[in-house]
Design a protein around this motif. Structure first.
Motif, PDB file in Angstrom:
ATOM      1  N   THR A  98       3.167  31.429   9.662  1.00 27.54           N
ATOM      2  CA  THR A  98       4.325  31.758   8.833  1.00 27.54           C
ATOM      3  C   THR A  98       5.533  32.047   9.726  1.00 27.54           C
ATOM      4  OG1 THR A  98       2.877  32.788   7.217  1.00 27.54           O
ATOM      5  CG2 THR A  98       5.207  33.313   7.053  1.00 27.54           C
ATOM      6  N   TYR A  99       6.621  31.356   9.435  1.00 29.68           N
ATOM      7  CA  TYR A  99       7.872  31.559  10.185  1.00 29.68           C
ATOM      8  C   TYR A  99       9.009  31.648   9.181  1.00 29.68           C
ATOM      9  CZ  TYR A  99      11.950  30.259  13.052  1.00 29.68           C
ATOM     10  OH  TYR A  99      13.183  30.209  13.663  1.00 29.68           O
ATOM     11  N   LYS A 100       9.870  32.640   9.378  1.00 34.95           N
ATOM     12  CA  LYS A 100      11.056  32.764   8.516  1.00 34.95           C
ATOM     13  C   LYS A 100      12.268  32.997   9.397  1.00 34.95           C
ATOM     14  CE  LYS A 100       8.939  34.991   4.502  1.00 34.95           C
ATOM     15  NZ  LYS A 100       9.108  36.085   3.534  1.00 34.95           N
ATOM     16  N   LYS A 101      13.317  32.316   9.090  1.00 35.50           N
ATOM     17  CA  LYS A 101      14.593  32.539   9.783  1.00 35.50           C
ATOM     18  C   LYS A 101      15.662  32.717   8.710  1.00 35.50           C
ATOM     19  CE  LYS A 101      17.927  30.002  12.626  1.00 35.50           C
ATOM     20  NZ  LYS A 101      18.141  28.713  13.314  1.00 35.50           N
ATOM     21  N   LEU A 102      16.338  33.836   8.759  1.00 37.16           N
ATOM     22  CA  LEU A 102      17.423  34.101   7.809  1.00 37.16           C
ATOM     23  C   LEU A 102      18.726  34.219   8.594  1.00 37.16           C
ATOM     24  CD1 LEU A 102      15.754  36.870   5.590  1.00 37.16           C
ATOM     25  CD2 LEU A 102      15.645  34.392   5.306  1.00 37.16           C
ATOM     26  N   VAL A 103      19.775  33.629   8.067  1.00 34.34           N
ATOM     27  CA  VAL A 103      21.092  33.735   8.699  1.00 34.34           C
ATOM     28  C   VAL A 103      21.983  34.566   7.789  1.00 34.34           C
ATOM     29  CG1 VAL A 103      23.077  32.470   9.597  1.00 34.34           C
ATOM     30  CG2 VAL A 103      20.782  31.492   9.790  1.00 34.34           C
ATOM     31  N   VAL A 104      22.560  35.613   8.369  1.00 32.83           N
ATOM     32  CA  VAL A 104      23.396  36.541   7.602  1.00 32.83           C
ATOM     33  C   VAL A 104      24.819  36.485   8.150  1.00 32.83           C
ATOM     34  CG1 VAL A 104      23.743  38.956   6.952  1.00 32.83           C
ATOM     35  CG2 VAL A 104      21.421  38.062   7.207  1.00 32.83           C
ATOM     36  N   ALA A 105      25.774  36.322   7.253  1.00 36.98           N
ATOM     37  CA  ALA A 105      27.185  36.296   7.664  1.00 36.98           C
ATOM     38  C   ALA A 105      27.996  37.129   6.676  1.00 36.98           C
ATOM     39  CB  ALA A 105      27.702  34.852   7.685  1.00 36.98           C
ATOM     40  N   ASP A 106      28.784  38.040   7.200  1.00 32.38           N
ATOM     41  CA  ASP A 106      29.630  38.905   6.360  1.00 32.38           C
ATOM     42  C   ASP A 106      28.817  39.623   5.276  1.00 32.38           C
ATOM     43  OD1 ASP A 106      31.897  38.125   7.770  1.00 32.38           O
ATOM     44  OD2 ASP A 106      32.145  36.350   6.496  1.00 32.38           O
ATOM     45  N   GLY A 107      27.630  40.080   5.616  1.00 35.25           N
ATOM     46  CA  GLY A 107      26.814  40.836   4.665  1.00 35.25           C
ATOM     47  C   GLY A 107      26.188  39.994   3.574  1.00 35.25           C
ATOM     48  N   ARG A 108      26.199  38.671   3.776  1.00 36.29           N
ATOM     49  CA  ARG A 108      25.621  37.761   2.777  1.00 36.29           C
ATOM     50  C   ARG A 108      24.656  36.797   3.452  1.00 36.29           C
ATOM     51  NH1 ARG A 108      30.262  39.558   1.182  1.00 36.29           N
ATOM     52  NH2 ARG A 108      30.610  39.891  -1.029  1.00 36.29           N
ATOM     53  N   LEU A 109      23.671  36.336   2.693  1.00 38.20           N
ATOM     54  CA  LEU A 109      22.751  35.342   3.236  1.00 38.20           C
ATOM     55  C   LEU A 109      23.452  33.985   3.230  1.00 38.20           C
ATOM     56  CD1 LEU A 109      19.808  35.074   4.225  1.00 38.20           C
ATOM     57  CD2 LEU A 109      19.206  34.400   1.892  1.00 38.20           C
ATOM     58  N   SER A 110      23.485  33.335   4.390  1.00 32.82           N
ATOM     59  CA  SER A 110      24.170  32.037   4.443  1.00 32.82           C
ATOM     60  C   SER A 110      23.225  30.880   4.751  1.00 32.82           C
ATOM     61  CB  SER A 110      25.310  32.068   5.468  1.00 32.82           C
ATOM     62  OG  SER A 110      24.804  32.326   6.754  1.00 32.82           O
ATOM     63  N   GLY A 111      22.023  31.181   5.246  1.00 37.61           N
ATOM     64  CA  GLY A 111      21.091  30.098   5.550  1.00 37.61           C
ATOM     65  C   GLY A 111      19.671  30.619   5.639  1.00 37.61           C
ATOM     66  N   VAL A 112      18.713  29.722   5.472  1.00 38.41           N
ATOM     67  CA  VAL A 112      17.305  30.124   5.530  1.00 38.41           C
ATOM     68  C   VAL A 112      16.433  28.944   5.963  1.00 38.41           C
ATOM     69  CG1 VAL A 112      16.983  29.649   3.055  1.00 38.41           C
ATOM     70  CG2 VAL A 112      15.412  31.177   4.207  1.00 38.41           C
ATOM     71  N   VAL A 113      15.402  29.261   6.753  1.00 39.23           N
ATOM     72  CA  VAL A 113      14.326  28.310   7.063  1.00 39.23           C
ATOM     73  C   VAL A 113      13.012  29.038   6.801  1.00 39.23           C
ATOM     74  CG1 VAL A 113      13.164  26.920   8.821  1.00 39.23           C
ATOM     75  CG2 VAL A 113      15.653  27.173   8.890  1.00 39.23           C
ATOM     76  N   LEU A 114      12.139  28.418   6.044  1.00 38.19           N
ATOM     77  CA  LEU A 114      10.814  28.993   5.777  1.00 38.19           C
ATOM     78  C   LEU A 114       9.763  27.961   6.173  1.00 38.19           C
ATOM     79  CD1 LEU A 114      11.473  30.293   2.126  1.00 38.19           C
ATOM     80  CD2 LEU A 114      11.754  31.578   4.258  1.00 38.19           C
ATOM     81  N   VAL A 115       8.756  28.394   6.911  1.00 38.34           N
ATOM     82  CA  VAL A 115       7.646  27.506   7.275  1.00 38.34           C
ATOM     83  C   VAL A 115       6.348  28.219   6.909  1.00 38.34           C
ATOM     84  CG1 VAL A 115       6.478  26.270   9.145  1.00 38.34           C
ATOM     85  CG2 VAL A 115       8.973  26.526   9.192  1.00 38.34           C
ATOM     86  N   GLY A 116       5.485  27.509   6.203  1.00 40.81           N
ATOM     87  CA  GLY A 116       4.190  28.087   5.826  1.00 40.81           C
ATOM     88  C   GLY A 116       4.232  28.747   4.467  1.00 40.81           C
ATOM     89  N   ASP A 117       5.002  29.809   4.345  1.00 41.48           N
ATOM     90  CA  ASP A 117       5.125  30.530   3.073  1.00 41.48           C
ATOM     91  C   ASP A 117       6.518  30.271   2.488  1.00 41.48           C
ATOM     92  OD1 ASP A 117       5.363  32.270   0.985  1.00 41.48           O
ATOM     93  OD2 ASP A 117       5.079  34.093   2.169  1.00 41.48           O
ATOM     94  N   THR A 118       6.565  29.455   1.425  1.00 41.35           N
ATOM     95  CA  THR A 118       7.869  29.109   0.832  1.00 41.35           C
ATOM     96  C   THR A 118       7.996  29.646  -0.600  1.00 41.35           C
ATOM     97  OG1 THR A 118       7.011  26.963   0.096  1.00 41.35           O
ATOM     98  CG2 THR A 118       8.125  27.008   2.229  1.00 41.35           C
ATOM     99  N   GLN A 119       7.159  30.633  -0.957  1.00 34.43           N
ATOM    100  CA  GLN A 119       7.174  31.062  -2.362  1.00 34.43           C
ATOM    101  C   GLN A 119       8.487  31.735  -2.771  1.00 34.43           C
ATOM    102  OE1 GLN A 119       4.202  33.877  -3.459  1.00 34.43           O
ATOM    103  NE2 GLN A 119       4.690  35.355  -1.851  1.00 34.43           N
TER     104      GLN A 119
END
Ligand SMILES: Cc1cc2nc3c(=O)[nH]c(=O)nc-3n(C[C@H](O)[C@H](O)[C@H](O)COP(=O)(O)OP(=O)(O)OC[C@H]3O[C@@H](n4cnc5c(N)ncnc54)[C@H](O)[C@@H]3O)c2cc1C
Length: 153
Positions: A98-119
């Motif tokens: 399981t791998y998760k990458k979240l990108v946060v900009a100005d207090g907001r979520l701007s991007g995401v990568v999910l591997v393995g667990d995408t629920q």
């Protein structure tokens, strides 16, 4: 008519020739040509509203992909490369795959990568699309909706 990678259009899908519009793969909006169906649908809604004298602008689409790679679920959406200098949060559990990458900009979520667990993919996508503040749930956002959302109200 200006053409770069696609026919250059403004926020109403207008080319620079009166009554000539473009949308879908042949259109370039704010420097982006989309190669997926969903942005074309979003563009079509804006153009239909414009032609019906509506005042809706198209500000671009958040592109998301949901794939299986060698049997592993993979999801990505938004600015997942942090091209706009967002902060990168990473969770990596190699044993569980399981791998998760979240990108946060100005207090907001701007991007995401999910591997393995995408629920939680659609939940993250909704946070990106609505540009909701994630400050209140930042500590738990990595662990998904079930843990983070009770604090999100
Ligand atoms: C193999 C493959 C798989 C894909 N899988 C996905 C997917 O899973 N999910 C996703 O979102 N997107 C996928 N895409 C991309 C998606 O198909 C395109 O983004 C979408 O079809 C673009 O729609 P469009 O209406 O802009 O262009 P098109 O669907 O290409 O439509 C353009 C139309 O214009 C016609 N045309 C071209 N020239 C002329 C002319 N001179 N005169 C008259 N008619 C003309 C063409 O015949 C065509 O019917 C895939 C694309 C390919 C090739």
């Amino acid at each position: 008519m200006p053409v770069n990678r696609g026919i250059v259009v403004d926020d109403r899908l207008r080319s620079d020739i009166q009554n000539v519009y473009a949308l879908g793969e042949c259109a370039e909006h704010r420097g982006t040509c989309y190669g997926l169906v969903e942005p074309a649908y979003e563009q079509a809604k804006v153009l239909a509203a414009h032609l019906a004298d509506g005042m809706v602008d198209y500000s671009g689409s958040v592109v998301a992909t949901n794939l299986k790679v060698s049997g592993v679920s993979v999801f990505s959406a938004g600015d997942f490369l942090a091209a706009d200098n967002g902060e990168i949060l990473v969770f990596n559990d190699e044993r569980r795959g399981t791998y998760k990458k979240l990108v946060v900009a100005d207090g907001r979520l701007s991007g995401v990568v999910l591997v393995g667990d995408t629920q939680d993919a659609l939940w993250y996508l909704d946070l990106i699309r609505t540009t909701a503040s994630i400050e209140a749930i930042r500590g738990d956002i990595m662990f998904g909706r079930a843990i983070a959302q009770p604090k999100a109200a």
